[in-house]
Scaffold this motif. Structure first.
Motif, PDB file in Angstrom:
ATOM      1  N   UNK A  87       0.837  -1.188   0.000  1.00  0.00           N
ATOM      2  CA  UNK A  87       0.000   0.000   0.000  1.00  0.00           C
ATOM      3  C   UNK A  87       0.878   1.246   0.000  1.00  0.00           C
ATOM      4  N   UNK A  88       0.368   2.360  -0.466  1.00  0.00           N
ATOM      5  CA  UNK A  88       1.173   3.591  -0.422  1.00  0.00           C
ATOM      6  C   UNK A  88       1.675   3.914   0.987  1.00  0.00           C
ATOM      7  N   UNK A  89       0.906   3.581   2.000  1.00  0.00           N
ATOM      8  CA  UNK A  89       1.337   3.867   3.373  1.00  0.00           C
ATOM      9  C   UNK A  89       2.471   2.970   3.841  1.00  0.00           C
ATOM     10  N   UNK A  90       2.858   1.981   3.038  1.00  0.00           N
ATOM     11  CA  UNK A  90       4.035   1.176   3.350  1.00  0.00           C
ATOM     12  C   UNK A  90       5.326   1.858   2.888  1.00  0.00           C
ATOM     13  N   UNK A  91       5.202   2.962   2.201  1.00  0.00           N
ATOM     14  CA  UNK A  91       6.382   3.691   1.731  1.00  0.00           C
ATOM     15  C   UNK A  91       7.229   4.154   2.908  1.00  0.00           C
ATOM     16  N   UNK A  92       8.503   3.768   2.890  1.00  0.00           N
ATOM     17  CA  UNK A  92       9.402   4.099   4.000  1.00  0.00           C
ATOM     18  C   UNK A  92      10.792   3.567   3.689  1.00  0.00           C
ATOM     19  N   UNK A  93      11.713   3.964   4.532  1.00  0.00           N
ATOM     20  CA  UNK A  93      13.047   3.365   4.537  1.00  0.00           C
ATOM     21  C   UNK A  93      12.985   2.185   5.502  1.00  0.00           C
ATOM     22  N   UNK A  94      13.318   1.017   5.013  1.00  0.00           N
ATOM     23  CA  UNK A  94      13.210  -0.204   5.807  1.00  0.00           C
ATOM     24  C   UNK A  94      14.587  -0.607   6.332  1.00  0.00           C
ATOM     25  N   UNK A  95      14.642  -0.861   7.636  1.00  0.00           N
ATOM     26  CA  UNK A  95      15.874  -1.244   8.298  1.00  0.00           C
ATOM     27  C   UNK A  95      15.761  -2.646   8.885  1.00  0.00           C
ATOM     28  N   UNK A  96      16.848  -3.391   8.827  1.00  0.00           N
ATOM     29  CA  UNK A  96      16.886  -4.600   9.621  1.00  0.00           C
ATOM     30  C   UNK A  96      17.783  -4.356  10.830  1.00  0.00           C
ATOM     31  N   UNK A  97      17.549  -5.137  11.863  1.00  0.00           N
ATOM     32  CA  UNK A  97      18.259  -4.973  13.114  1.00  0.00           C
ATOM     33  C   UNK A  97      18.497  -6.330  13.757  1.00  0.00           C
ATOM     34  N   UNK A  98      19.560  -6.410  14.546  1.00  0.00           N
ATOM     35  CA  UNK A  98      19.946  -7.659  15.199  1.00  0.00           C
ATOM     36  C   UNK A  98      20.023  -7.453  16.708  1.00  0.00           C
ATOM     37  N   UNK A 116      21.184  -1.954  10.149  1.00  0.00           N
ATOM     38  CA  UNK A 116      21.659  -1.711   8.802  1.00  0.00           C
ATOM     39  C   UNK A 116      21.416  -0.268   8.381  1.00  0.00           C
ATOM     40  N   UNK A 117      21.780   0.031   7.145  1.00  0.00           N
ATOM     41  CA  UNK A 117      21.655   1.389   6.623  1.00  0.00           C
ATOM     42  C   UNK A 117      20.298   1.663   5.997  1.00  0.00           C
ATOM     43  N   UNK A 118      19.552   0.618   5.730  1.00  0.00           N
ATOM     44  CA  UNK A 118      18.201   0.785   5.206  1.00  0.00           C
ATOM     45  C   UNK A 118      18.114   0.612   3.704  1.00  0.00           C
ATOM     46  N   UNK A 119      16.921   0.233   3.255  1.00  0.00           N
ATOM     47  CA  UNK A 119      16.609   0.138   1.838  1.00  0.00           C
ATOM     48  C   UNK A 119      15.245   0.780   1.616  1.00  0.00           C
ATOM     49  N   UNK A 120      15.152   1.597   0.578  1.00  0.00           N
ATOM     50  CA  UNK A 120      13.940   2.388   0.362  1.00  0.00           C
ATOM     51  C   UNK A 120      12.877   1.575  -0.367  1.00  0.00           C
ATOM     52  N   UNK A 121      11.680   1.639   0.158  1.00  0.00           N
ATOM     53  CA  UNK A 121      10.508   1.057  -0.495  1.00  0.00           C
ATOM     54  C   UNK A 121       9.528   2.184  -0.769  1.00  0.00           C
ATOM     55  N   UNK A 122       9.153   2.332  -2.028  1.00  0.00           N
ATOM     56  CA  UNK A 122       8.190   3.357  -2.422  1.00  0.00           C
ATOM     57  C   UNK A 122       7.040   2.692  -3.162  1.00  0.00           C
ATOM     58  N   UNK A 123       5.838   2.920  -2.669  1.00  0.00           N
ATOM     59  CA  UNK A 123       4.654   2.311  -3.255  1.00  0.00           C
ATOM     60  C   UNK A 123       3.781   3.423  -3.818  1.00  0.00           C
ATOM     61  N   UNK A 124       3.573   3.401  -5.114  1.00  0.00           N
ATOM     62  CA  UNK A 124       2.742   4.414  -5.762  1.00  0.00           C
ATOM     63  C   UNK A 124       1.297   3.922  -5.856  1.00  0.00           C
ATOM     64  N   UNK A 125       0.395   4.880  -5.834  1.00  0.00           N
ATOM     65  CA  UNK A 125      -1.042   4.529  -5.881  1.00  0.00           C
ATOM     66  C   UNK A 125      -1.552   4.456  -7.305  1.00  0.00           C
TER      67      UNK A 125
END
Length: 125
Positions: A87-98, A116-125
Motif C-alpha cells: 500500500x502507499x502507506x508502506x512507503x518508507x526506509x526499511x531497516x533490519x536490526x539484530x 543496517x543502513x536501510x533500503x527504500x521502499x516506495x509504493x505508488x497509488x
C-alpha cells in the motif's frame, strides 16, 4: 561486531510484492533475533516484524499482519521480509536490526544491538 546490509527495495505500484533481504556478517547469526523496522519521512521509526533466533516465533505490527512475512535462513546468514499487497502507506526506509541473545520486547528499537543502513521502499497509488 555485526554488519547488516539490506537490499531488495524499490519503486512498485499498490498491490505489488517485494522481498527485502538483510545479509549479515559473522558466524554467529543464530545468536541473534532479527527485526525489521521502517521510517517514513517526518515519522518515528516503527516496528514491522521480528523473528527469534531459530525462527520458532515471529511477531508483526498490526498494520502488516497478513500481508508481510518475516523469515530467516541461518545457513545463509540472511533474514527476509516478504511483502505482499503493498500500500502507499508502506512507503518508507526499511531497516533490519539484530538483537543478541534472548529476551522480550522485540518490537522496541532500544533492544537491538546492530542496525543496517536501510533500503527504500516506495509504493505508488
Amino acid at each position: 561486531q555485526v554488519q547488516l546490509v539490506e537490499s531488495g527495495g524499490g519503486l512498485v505500484q499498490a498491490g505489488d510484492s517485494l522481498r527485502l533481504s538483510c545479509a549479515t556478517s559473522g558466524r554467529t547469526f543464530d545468536s541473534y533475533a532479527m527485526g525489521w523496522f521502517r521510517q517514513a519521512p517526518g515519522k518515528e521509526r516503527e516496528f514491522v516484524a521480528a523473528i527469534t533466533r531459530y525462527g520458532a516465533r515471529t511477531y508483526y505490527a498490526d498494520s502488516v499482519k497478513g500481508r508481510f512475512t518475516i523469515s530467516r535462513d541461518n545457513a545463509k546468514n540472511t533474514v527476509y521480509l516478504h511483502m505482499n499487497s503493498l500500500k502507499p502507506e508502506d512507503t518508507a526506509l526499511y531497516y533490519c536490526a539484530a538483537r543478541y541473545g534472548l529476551g522480550p520486547g522485540l518490537s522496541r528499537t532500544s533492544v537491538y544491538d546492530y542496525w543496517g543502513q536501510g533500503t527504500q521502499v516506495t509504493v505508488s497509488s
